[in-house]
Write a protein that holds these residues in place. Structure first.
Motif, PDB file in Angstrom:
ATOM      1  N   THR A 180      20.039   8.841  84.069  1.00 50.07           N
ATOM      2  CA  THR A 180      19.825   7.390  83.925  1.00 50.07           C
ATOM      3  C   THR A 180      21.119   6.601  83.708  1.00 50.07           C
ATOM      4  OG1 THR A 180      19.449   7.729  81.556  1.00 50.07           O
ATOM      5  CG2 THR A 180      17.496   7.675  82.984  1.00 50.07           C
ATOM      6  N   VAL A 181      22.256   7.284  83.783  1.00 47.90           N
ATOM      7  CA  VAL A 181      23.533   6.613  83.506  1.00 47.90           C
ATOM      8  C   VAL A 181      23.906   5.654  84.634  1.00 47.90           C
ATOM      9  CG1 VAL A 181      25.083   8.294  84.606  1.00 47.90           C
ATOM     10  CG2 VAL A 181      25.848   7.071  82.560  1.00 47.90           C
ATOM     11  N   LYS A 182      24.568   4.560  84.278  1.00 42.00           N
ATOM     12  CA  LYS A 182      25.064   3.628  85.303  1.00 42.00           C
ATOM     13  C   LYS A 182      26.487   3.211  84.952  1.00 42.00           C
ATOM     14  CE  LYS A 182      24.235  -0.443  88.026  1.00 42.00           C
ATOM     15  NZ  LYS A 182      23.389  -1.561  88.427  1.00 42.00           N
ATOM     16  N   ALA A 183      27.356   3.221  85.958  1.00 40.14           N
ATOM     17  CA  ALA A 183      28.752   2.810  85.766  1.00 40.14           C
ATOM     18  C   ALA A 183      28.973   1.439  86.386  1.00 40.14           C
ATOM     19  CB  ALA A 183      29.689   3.836  86.399  1.00 40.14           C
ATOM     20  N   TYR A 184      29.523   0.534  85.626  1.00 40.74           N
ATOM     21  CA  TYR A 184      29.867  -0.811  86.108  1.00 40.74           C
ATOM     22  C   TYR A 184      31.387  -0.890  86.239  1.00 40.74           C
ATOM     23  CZ  TYR A 184      25.121  -2.046  84.563  1.00 40.74           C
ATOM     24  OH  TYR A 184      23.756  -2.103  84.384  1.00 40.74           O
ATOM     25  N   LEU A 185      31.878  -1.246  87.419  1.00 34.22           N
ATOM     26  CA  LEU A 185      33.326  -1.339  87.642  1.00 34.22           C
ATOM     27  C   LEU A 185      33.858  -2.655  87.090  1.00 34.22           C
ATOM     28  CD1 LEU A 185      33.419  -0.156  91.381  1.00 34.22           C
ATOM     29  CD2 LEU A 185      33.669   1.245  89.317  1.00 34.22           C
ATOM     30  N   LEU A 186      34.845  -2.567  86.201  1.00 33.31           N
ATOM     31  CA  LEU A 186      35.399  -3.807  85.642  1.00 33.31           C
ATOM     32  C   LEU A 186      36.194  -4.589  86.679  1.00 33.31           C
ATOM     33  CD1 LEU A 186      36.360  -2.884  81.971  1.00 33.31           C
ATOM     34  CD2 LEU A 186      34.440  -4.241  82.814  1.00 33.31           C
ATOM     35  N   SER A 187      36.611  -3.915  87.748  1.00 36.09           N
ATOM     36  CA  SER A 187      37.312  -4.628  88.834  1.00 36.09           C
ATOM     37  C   SER A 187      36.372  -5.593  89.564  1.00 36.09           C
ATOM     38  CB  SER A 187      37.913  -3.636  89.828  1.00 36.09           C
ATOM     39  OG  SER A 187      36.904  -2.782  90.342  1.00 36.09           O
ATOM     40  N   ASP A 188      35.052  -5.456  89.363  1.00 35.89           N
ATOM     41  CA  ASP A 188      34.092  -6.416  89.930  1.00 35.89           C
ATOM     42  C   ASP A 188      34.087  -7.729  89.149  1.00 35.89           C
ATOM     43  OD1 ASP A 188      33.351  -4.579  91.825  1.00 35.89           O
ATOM     44  OD2 ASP A 188      31.466  -4.008  90.860  1.00 35.89           O
ATOM     45  N   TYR A 189      34.601  -7.686  87.932  1.00 29.63           N
ATOM     46  CA  TYR A 189      34.573  -8.863  87.060  1.00 29.63           C
ATOM     47  C   TYR A 189      35.959  -9.439  86.798  1.00 29.63           C
ATOM     48  CZ  TYR A 189      30.059  -6.653  86.121  1.00 29.63           C
ATOM     49  OH  TYR A 189      28.830  -6.064  86.252  1.00 29.63           O
ATOM     50  N   PHE A 190      36.967  -8.570  86.734  1.00 30.55           N
ATOM     51  CA  PHE A 190      38.334  -8.985  86.411  1.00 30.55           C
ATOM     52  C   PHE A 190      39.272  -8.584  87.550  1.00 30.55           C
ATOM     53  CE2 PHE A 190      36.840  -7.637  81.928  1.00 30.55           C
ATOM     54  CZ  PHE A 190      36.299  -8.895  81.665  1.00 30.55           C
ATOM     55  N   GLU A 191      40.177  -9.499  87.952  1.00 30.83           N
ATOM     56  CA  GLU A 191      41.019  -9.223  89.129  1.00 30.83           C
ATOM     57  C   GLU A 191      42.358  -8.558  88.798  1.00 30.83           C
ATOM     58  OE1 GLU A 191      41.423 -13.083  90.886  1.00 30.83           O
ATOM     59  OE2 GLU A 191      43.004 -13.711  89.507  1.00 30.83           O
ATOM     60  N   GLU A 192      42.704  -8.444  87.524  1.00 35.19           N
ATOM     61  CA  GLU A 192      44.000  -7.850  87.149  1.00 35.19           C
ATOM     62  C   GLU A 192      44.018  -6.347  87.482  1.00 35.19           C
ATOM     63  OE1 GLU A 192      43.727 -11.674  85.496  1.00 35.19           O
ATOM     64  OE2 GLU A 192      42.321 -10.032  85.350  1.00 35.19           O
ATOM     65  N   PRO A 193      45.149  -5.847  88.011  1.00 38.85           N
ATOM     66  CA  PRO A 193      45.255  -4.427  88.412  1.00 38.85           C
ATOM     67  C   PRO A 193      44.933  -3.441  87.287  1.00 38.85           C
ATOM     68  CG  PRO A 193      47.147  -5.656  89.228  1.00 38.85           C
ATOM     69  CD  PRO A 193      46.386  -6.596  88.351  1.00 38.85           C
ATOM     70  N   PHE A 194      45.144  -3.849  86.032  1.00 38.86           N
ATOM     71  CA  PHE A 194      44.844  -2.983  84.891  1.00 38.86           C
ATOM     72  C   PHE A 194      43.405  -2.462  84.938  1.00 38.86           C
ATOM     73  CE2 PHE A 194      43.123  -2.745  80.480  1.00 38.86           C
ATOM     74  CZ  PHE A 194      43.876  -1.673  80.007  1.00 38.86           C
ATOM     75  N   PHE A 195      42.497  -3.259  85.525  1.00 40.82           N
ATOM     76  CA  PHE A 195      41.075  -2.904  85.508  1.00 40.82           C
ATOM     77  C   PHE A 195      40.622  -2.115  86.738  1.00 40.82           C
ATOM     78  CE2 PHE A 195      41.460  -6.727  82.848  1.00 40.82           C
ATOM     79  CZ  PHE A 195      40.972  -6.210  81.657  1.00 40.82           C
ATOM     80  N   ASP A 196      41.575  -1.767  87.611  1.00 39.47           N
ATOM     81  CA  ASP A 196      41.200  -1.099  88.869  1.00 39.47           C
ATOM     82  C   ASP A 196      40.384   0.172  88.665  1.00 39.47           C
ATOM     83  OD1 ASP A 196      42.374  -3.104  90.264  1.00 39.47           O
ATOM     84  OD2 ASP A 196      44.125  -1.957  90.936  1.00 39.47           O
TER      85      ASP A 196
END
Length: 209
Positions: A180-196
């Motif tokens: 039931t786990v789900k992964a949300y990519l922070l690069s979908d919300y924040f554009e800074e390369p740190f979140f890639d």
């Protein structure tokens, strides 16, 4: 601070004042007690505050929700989330007492009244919570054993009660046992390369009396 307003433009005046005060407070405390690495303290808003608020892009906590922050360190993600959700209760736990001293001083300075800290291992906390948050303190299988029996029965949020975990990199092996786990990519919300490569992992957990 501009970084926070870029992604959270609807903050109240109180929230803006609280977020703006964090840099000077953490830099001052960091010079006495090293809670954040020297490299990271200069990028506090990117690497710690905005990263913590990645959870808020995935889950907007309903007022009255209770959240446990395990291995909070200097107060991340708990302190930024507590500022953003003043009507929720945050319990921040760490096994290193000097870090909690910093959190208590910061909370007092910015008049943050919805944060409680406990110097303890999480296994010793005898309460239940809607969500348990953390920033990559260990692997998910080990983490789930730590927080066993700490999830509240009643659902009051859009996502099912459970773990919201900030972690980066390839987590395929670590998470393969969870259906039931789900992964949300922070690069979908924040554009800074740190979140890639950064993610918020949501793992629903059932209430176990």
């Amino acid at each position: 601070m501009e970084l926070i307003l870029k992604y959270f433009p609807n903050l109240t005046e109180t929230q803006i004042r609280q977020f703006a005060a964090l840099e000077a407070l953490y830099k001052d405390w960091n010079s006495k007690i090293n809670v954040i690495s020297r490299k990271d303290i200069d990028e506090l808003y990117l690497r710690h505050i905005l990263h913590s608020l990645g959870i808020a892009k995935v889950m907007s906590f309903t007022p009255g929700s209770s959240i446990l922050d395990v291995g909070t360190g200097g107060g991340f993600p708990g302190v930024p989330l507590a500022i953003l959700f003043p009507e929720c209760k945050f319990h921040l736990v760490d096994s290193i007492n000097k870090k909690l001293k910093v959190i208590n001083a910061v909370s007092e300075a910015i008049e943050l009244t919805n944060v409680k800290t406990t110097h303890s291992r999480v296994e010793a906390i005898d309460e239940t919570f809607d969500f348990i948050v953390s920033r990559a303190v260990t692997s998910m299988p080990e983490f789930t054993t730590w927080v066993k029996g700490k999830i509240a029965k009643n659902q009051k949020n859009e996502l099912k009660n459970g773990i919201l975990y900030l972690k980066g990199g390839d987590l395929t092996d670590e998470l393969k046992q969870y259906k039931t786990v789900k992964a949300y990519l922070l690069s979908d919300y924040f554009e800074e390369p740190f979140f890639d490569t950064k993610k918020v992992i949501h793992l629903p957990l059932k209430y176990k009396p």
